[in-house]
Every structure is written in C-alpha cells, then in structure tokens.
Scaffold this motif. Structure first.
Motif, PDB file in Angstrom:
ATOM      1  N   GLU A 187      -2.384  11.516  -9.137  1.00  0.00           N
ATOM      2  CA  GLU A 187      -1.402  11.840  -8.108  1.00  0.00           C
ATOM      3  C   GLU A 187      -1.268  10.716  -7.077  1.00  0.00           C
ATOM      4  OE1 GLU A 187       0.641  14.523  -8.113  1.00  0.00           O
ATOM      5  OE2 GLU A 187      -0.227  14.883 -10.101  1.00  0.00           O
ATOM      6  N   ALA A 188      -2.359   9.995  -6.835  1.00  0.00           N
ATOM      7  CA  ALA A 188      -2.304   8.919  -5.836  1.00  0.00           C
ATOM      8  C   ALA A 188      -1.581   7.694  -6.405  1.00  0.00           C
ATOM      9  CB  ALA A 188      -3.712   8.546  -5.372  1.00  0.00           C
ATOM     10  N   ASP A 189      -1.830   7.370  -7.666  1.00  0.00           N
ATOM     11  CA  ASP A 189      -1.139   6.266  -8.352  1.00  0.00           C
ATOM     12  C   ASP A 189      -1.494   6.308  -9.834  1.00  0.00           C
ATOM     13  OD1 ASP A 189      -0.095   4.000  -9.443  1.00  0.00           O
ATOM     14  OD2 ASP A 189      -0.932   2.612  -7.975  1.00  0.00           O
ATOM     15  N   PRO A 190      -0.617   6.864 -10.670  1.00  0.00           N
ATOM     16  CA  PRO A 190      -0.959   7.064 -12.093  1.00  0.00           C
ATOM     17  C   PRO A 190      -1.276   5.763 -12.831  1.00  0.00           C
ATOM     18  CG  PRO A 190       1.377   7.548 -11.666  1.00  0.00           C
ATOM     19  CD  PRO A 190       0.726   7.334 -10.342  1.00  0.00           C
ATOM     20  N   MET A 193       0.826  -1.203   0.000  1.00  0.00           N
ATOM     21  CA  MET A 193       0.000   0.000   0.000  1.00  0.00           C
ATOM     22  C   MET A 193       0.868   1.266   0.000  1.00  0.00           C
ATOM     23  SD  MET A 193      -3.454  -0.753   2.090  1.00  0.00           S
ATOM     24  CE  MET A 193      -2.736  -0.776   3.747  1.00  0.00           C
ATOM     25  N   ASP A 194       1.686   1.383  -1.047  1.00  0.00           N
ATOM     26  CA  ASP A 194       2.526   2.562  -1.165  1.00  0.00           C
ATOM     27  C   ASP A 194       1.808   3.713  -1.847  1.00  0.00           C
ATOM     28  OD1 ASP A 194       4.584   1.463   0.136  1.00  0.00           O
ATOM     29  OD2 ASP A 194       5.701   0.860  -1.647  1.00  0.00           O
ATOM     30  N   ASP A 195       0.621   3.452  -2.392  1.00  0.00           N
ATOM     31  CA  ASP A 195      -0.119   4.542  -3.012  1.00  0.00           C
ATOM     32  C   ASP A 195      -0.543   5.520  -1.916  1.00  0.00           C
ATOM     33  OD1 ASP A 195      -1.933   2.922  -1.764  1.00  0.00           O
ATOM     34  OD2 ASP A 195      -3.320   2.799  -3.433  1.00  0.00           O
ATOM     35  N   LYS A 196      -0.885   6.737  -2.349  1.00  0.00           N
ATOM     36  CA  LYS A 196      -1.295   7.752  -1.373  1.00  0.00           C
ATOM     37  C   LYS A 196      -2.784   7.651  -1.082  1.00  0.00           C
ATOM     38  CE  LYS A 196       2.083  11.272  -2.703  1.00  0.00           C
ATOM     39  NZ  LYS A 196       2.352  11.514  -4.124  1.00  0.00           N
ATOM     40  N   ALA A 197      -3.166   8.107   0.109  1.00  0.00           N
ATOM     41  CA  ALA A 197      -4.581   8.267   0.401  1.00  0.00           C
ATOM     42  C   ALA A 197      -5.069   9.557  -0.255  1.00  0.00           C
ATOM     43  CB  ALA A 197      -4.803   8.338   1.912  1.00  0.00           C
ATOM     44  N   ILE A 198      -6.324   9.566  -0.640  1.00  0.00           N
ATOM     45  CA  ILE A 198      -6.937  10.759  -1.215  1.00  0.00           C
ATOM     46  C   ILE A 198      -7.792  11.420  -0.140  1.00  0.00           C
ATOM     47  CG2 ILE A 198      -8.664  11.560  -2.882  1.00  0.00           C
ATOM     48  CD1 ILE A 198      -7.657   9.318  -4.777  1.00  0.00           C
ATOM     49  N   VAL A 199      -7.547  12.707   0.092  1.00  0.00           N
ATOM     50  CA  VAL A 199      -8.302  13.449   1.099  1.00  0.00           C
ATOM     51  C   VAL A 199      -9.265  14.407   0.397  1.00  0.00           C
ATOM     52  CG1 VAL A 199      -8.158  15.179   2.931  1.00  0.00           C
ATOM     53  CG2 VAL A 199      -6.473  13.316   2.825  1.00  0.00           C
ATOM     54  N   LYS A 244      -0.271   6.845   6.481  1.00  0.00           N
ATOM     55  CA  LYS A 244      -0.312   7.068   5.040  1.00  0.00           C
ATOM     56  C   LYS A 244       0.078   8.500   4.702  1.00  0.00           C
ATOM     57  CE  LYS A 244      -2.712   4.603   2.188  1.00  0.00           C
ATOM     58  NZ  LYS A 244      -2.350   3.570   1.185  1.00  0.00           N
ATOM     59  N   GLN A 245       0.653   8.660   3.507  1.00  0.00           N
ATOM     60  CA  GLN A 245       0.778   9.979   2.910  1.00  0.00           C
ATOM     61  C   GLN A 245      -0.542  10.287   2.195  1.00  0.00           C
ATOM     62  OE1 GLN A 245       4.627  11.105   1.355  1.00  0.00           O
ATOM     63  NE2 GLN A 245       4.574  11.118   3.569  1.00  0.00           N
ATOM     64  N   GLY A 246      -0.803  11.564   1.966  1.00  0.00           N
ATOM     65  CA  GLY A 246      -2.065  11.895   1.318  1.00  0.00           C
ATOM     66  C   GLY A 246      -1.914  12.939   0.238  1.00  0.00           C
ATOM     67  N   VAL A 247      -2.949  13.041  -0.593  1.00  0.00           N
ATOM     68  CA  VAL A 247      -3.058  14.149  -1.548  1.00  0.00           C
ATOM     69  C   VAL A 247      -4.508  14.617  -1.470  1.00  0.00           C
ATOM     70  CG1 VAL A 247      -3.454  12.522  -3.471  1.00  0.00           C
ATOM     71  CG2 VAL A 247      -2.780  14.889  -3.942  1.00  0.00           C
ATOM     72  N   GLY A 248      -4.708  15.937  -1.402  1.00  0.00           N
ATOM     73  CA  GLY A 248      -6.041  16.443  -1.116  1.00  0.00           C
ATOM     74  C   GLY A 248      -6.608  17.350  -2.172  1.00  0.00           C
ATOM     75  N   GLN A 263     -11.010  -4.293  -3.063  1.00  0.00           N
ATOM     76  CA  GLN A 263      -9.685  -4.053  -2.479  1.00  0.00           C
ATOM     77  C   GLN A 263      -8.744  -3.269  -3.389  1.00  0.00           C
ATOM     78  OE1 GLN A 263     -11.394  -6.967  -2.284  1.00  0.00           O
ATOM     79  NE2 GLN A 263     -11.912  -6.773  -0.117  1.00  0.00           N
ATOM     80  N   GLY A 264      -9.103  -3.120  -4.677  1.00  0.00           N
ATOM     81  CA  GLY A 264      -8.254  -2.364  -5.594  1.00  0.00           C
ATOM     82  C   GLY A 264      -8.479  -0.860  -5.538  1.00  0.00           C
ATOM     83  N   HIS A 265      -9.443  -0.416  -4.740  1.00  0.00           N
ATOM     84  CA  HIS A 265      -9.743   1.018  -4.691  1.00  0.00           C
ATOM     85  C   HIS A 265      -8.828   1.763  -3.717  1.00  0.00           C
ATOM     86  CE1 HIS A 265     -13.167   1.364  -7.377  1.00  0.00           C
ATOM     87  NE2 HIS A 265     -13.444   0.127  -7.038  1.00  0.00           N
ATOM     88  N   PHE A 266      -8.725   3.062  -3.961  1.00  0.00           N
ATOM     89  CA  PHE A 266      -7.887   3.909  -3.112  1.00  0.00           C
ATOM     90  C   PHE A 266      -8.475   4.063  -1.719  1.00  0.00           C
ATOM     91  CE2 PHE A 266      -6.603   5.467  -7.318  1.00  0.00           C
ATOM     92  CZ  PHE A 266      -5.230   5.352  -7.181  1.00  0.00           C
ATOM     93  N   ASP A 267      -7.582   4.387  -0.816  1.00  0.00           N
ATOM     94  CA  ASP A 267      -7.956   4.859   0.503  1.00  0.00           C
ATOM     95  C   ASP A 267      -8.441   6.309   0.332  1.00  0.00           C
ATOM     96  OD1 ASP A 267      -7.912   5.853   3.084  1.00  0.00           O
ATOM     97  OD2 ASP A 267      -6.093   4.787   3.657  1.00  0.00           O
ATOM     98  N   VAL A 268      -9.727   6.517   0.511  1.00  0.00           N
ATOM     99  CA  VAL A 268     -10.299   7.873   0.384  1.00  0.00           C
ATOM    100  C   VAL A 268     -10.804   8.305   1.752  1.00  0.00           C
ATOM    101  CG1 VAL A 268     -12.046   9.324  -0.713  1.00  0.00           C
ATOM    102  CG2 VAL A 268     -10.971   7.478  -2.019  1.00  0.00           C
TER     103      VAL A 268
END
Lengths: 258, 258
Positions: free
Chosen positions: A249-252, A1-7, A84-88, A35-40
């Motif tokens: 930005e979370a995972d291209p 889970m190295d992708d970023k969370a989306i805020v 997690k890291q995030g992008v908002g 399970q393939g969806h982002f952490d939002v």
C-alpha cells in the motif's frame, strides 16, 4: 518522496509491534542503502490501551478502541508535521474483533484522522489466497477473546475454507502460553521455553486434528514460533501478511518477492 | 502516566532503531502485562537523512542533522498531541560526531523542540563505568566516519582508558561489512554470513592487539554479533547502554537489573 508513510499502531503487545516493524524492513526492496526504506512511524502506547481479551470477555468495560484512536491522533499530528500521507495497521488479532475495530474506525472518521487502516485478518486471508491457494482445512491458534468472536471461522468460511480449532479444554493452556504473568509470551522476552513448548504442542494438536497449516492468530505466537514451519507443519504468520500489505500500500514497486 | 515517553530518532539504519526498541522493552520491569510498558514513539525516516559517514568524509555536503531535526519535529507534534513529555535518542554512533550532533541540538533549541536527547557514546562510557569498571584497554569497531572524528579515542582517554583500533589497512574491510551494497549489514537482513564472519574476524584482531573488550561502535554491528561475548571476548553494545539509559530517564523504578 511520494510514497506513503507507514503507521504502526503498536503496543498491543509491544514486542509484536517491533516484529511488524522488522518485517516491514525485511520485505522492502532497496538498493542496499538506509535511504531506500519507508518512513515508518511506530507508536507503542501500551499503557493507554486496555487488554483486548478482557474487554471481549466482559471482565473490563473499557474499549481498547479509544486508546488506539488516541494513538492514531498522535500519528496524524506527526504526519501533518512532515507533510506525508500515511497507511496504518494494528498488529493485534484480538483488536480486530468488530466490537473493537468498528468503533475504532468510527472515532478516526469522526475526528478527521485520515489514515486508512489495513485489516490484519483480511490481509491474512489475502496472503493465504496468494501464497497457499490449495489449503482447505486451516488451524487457528488465538486468544480466548478472538476465539469467542468467531472471526477467523467466519472469514475462512467466506473463503471456502474450514477452521480447525483447539478442543475447548485446551484453550486455557493457549491463553496461559500468551498471558501467564510469570512465563507467558507477554511477560518474558525472549519467549520462555515453557511458553514455546506449549505453543508447539498445541500446533501439533491442530495438525493431528486435520489442519493442513496453522495460523498463528495472536501476534505473540510468532515471537515464540518464528519459523515458517514446525515439524513439517506450515505456519502462517498474520504479522508477515500485514507487513507485506503495508509495503504494497505504501509503494507496490518496493515489495520484495516472497 | 507521569513517566516520560521515549522518542527513538530511528532510521539510521532502520534495523538499529528496531534493535533499540526491542532492548527498551526487554529492559523494562513490568508486572508481565502489556500496560506496564513505556510509551515509545519510534520515527524511522531514513529517506530524509543522508549517510553520516559520507558527510564526515566530505563526499556528501548535506548534514544529516537537518533531517533528524525534522524527525524530532514530528515527534514533538506527536508528544504535544498526547500531552506527554519525552526523552529521545538516536541509535547511530556516527551521528554523534560533533559536526552532526551539535548542529542537530542547535536546531532543536532554535525551533523550541523540548525533547532532551541522550548521547549514545556518553551513555556507553557510563555503562562501562558501571558494569565493567576494571577495563583499561578497549577496542572499538566503527564506521570510517566515526573513526575519523576520534570521538571514541577522546572519550575513552577522558575516562582513563586506552583505545585499541584496527590497523588502518583493515578499516576498509570493516566499512565493507557494514556498507557493501550486496552483502553488507545495511543491505541484508538478517546480516549475511560473509558480513558476520568479517565482523568476528576483526573483533578477534582487536583482542589479539590487546583489547580487553570490544565496543561495537556502529549500530549495525550488534545486528551481526548479537551475543554478550564472542570466543571469550567481551562485547559492549552501545545500543544496550542507550536502551537502559532511556528507561532510567523515563522512569528509573522500571529499570531491570543487569
């Protein structure tokens, strides 16, 4: 889970946040499983965020930047709790007026809230460049607050494009389609027929004034005009541009083809 | 702002969380302004929460309770950051099987995460009692995991009602309408025509077997069958029951009339 969370800094208005959230899911490439969806992480703290247009037009002195910064403080606490890291992003066009967005970013920086925040209008310009590079004259429907700042005019001009806006005397009608407390898009879900018809009429008016496409430059407008076009007029939804930018930005690798 | 924040333990599946979020907004009484809406904190951490049916049927040993508890740990951190009390819910029927829901509550208690969590199925029974007290024979469409636990049968029986379920040989079709990786409701948004037609056919089959109404007992089902009825068959949406229960618990004065 190295992708970023989306805020999602939501609540402005609340249903626009829900629309952004749905578009993030719809634009994410998965193997068909949950399970393939982002952490939002979606924070809708409407009561703490005064009206953006009221601030820009001077009828409310409280800057909505402060409540939204408190929202991102909650998000920062939640991200820290799950490592997690995030992008908002904030799904409100009017919030991106420099008088609001700039102090908002300054508060985040001062408080050490390290969540990069995408810019809804910049991402809309990028979306147009990528998806519709040939467009020259573009109509914009927006709140009176956004209109007053001239932000869409400046961005389009910087991109070599021309803004088509409503005749001044019709802007109050558009504001009513969004804000009327009885039948406006902020008051009634799903959006009332009266509001939708007014949005459609004003879209047609921009096309009649020479617009080759119309940007739905308030996040309540795509709730009433959800299609990709209306009577042959191309509609550009900044919330879709933002959803795709957040996925990028979370995972291209997970961005669906348009 | 003495009302409580609403916490959505979402991501199970992600679009069901969005549907719950939208229904909370639609069922909240406001003065027509953004600021009258609840503080909703919606965490959709799908990747951390294994499939519920796979756990209940023994094909995956990992209990989804643990990932959802981590989700509520994030929520607890966010609520603490904004000084709010909360009330939570998880929009997934299968998650409410005692083998998942009970350990989930135990983890929250052990970790001092003081967010009361409403029970989706209990709230659905309460909704039926209030809105449709005369119903006696009620059909349920659910995942194979939920079906295996018998949880709807037991709850309906305790309420003096009778469960009508699909003939055993059709349950695999329903599972496919939800889970098929090519065209199932978890894989395709909006829900594919093939999935919707299968959901509709199986709803009709329950009515033909004597059901006076059908509970859409998996949160993907109302995404495919969004109406209140289908060909004259009353549809009961547990996510609507849950949305109304959350509003009631957060501030009963703000619950819209049905």
């Amino acid at each position: 889970m190295d992708d970023k969370a989306i805020v999602i800094g939501g609540g402005v208005g609340p249903m626009a946040g829900v629309a952004l959230h749905a578009l993030i899911i719809e634009n994410t490439l998965t193997d068909g499983k949950d399970q393939g969806h982002f952490d939002v992480q979606h924070f809708s703290r409407s009561a703490d965020i005064p009206d953006r247009t009221a601030f820009l037009t001077g009828s409310d002195a409280r800057n909505p930047a402060e409540g939204m910064a408190r929202t991102f403080r909650c998000a920062w606490a939640a991200l820290s709790a799950c490592g997690k890291q995030g992008v908002g992003a904030v799904p409100c066009n009017t919030f991106h007026a420099p008088a609001i967005f700039d102090p908002f970013l300054r508060i985040l920086e001062r408080e050490g809230i390290r969540i990069p925040v995408l810019h809804l209008l910049d991402e809309t310009m990028r979306f147009i460049d990528e998806a519709y590079p040939g467009l020259r004259r573009i109509g914009v429907l927006s709140t009176s607050g956004t209109r007053k700042t001239g932000i869409y005019r400046d961005l389009l001009a910087a991109n070599g494009r021309e803004l088509v806006e409503l005749p001044e005397e019709r802007q109050a009608d558009l504001q009513d389609a969004i804000y009327n407390p009885e039948w406006g898009a902020k008051a009634v879900c799903p959006v009332s027929a009266r509001s939708r018809e007014l949005m459609a009429e004003l879209t047609g008016l921009l096309a009649a004034c020479g617009a080759e496409a119309v940007i739905l430059g308030c996040t309540e407008l795509p709730l009433g005009l959800p299609g990709k076009s209306l009577n042959g007029i191309l509609l550009i939804n900044p919330v879709l541009a933002l959803a795709r930018a957040l996925v990028r930005e979370a995972d291209p690798c997970k961005l669906k083809a348009l």
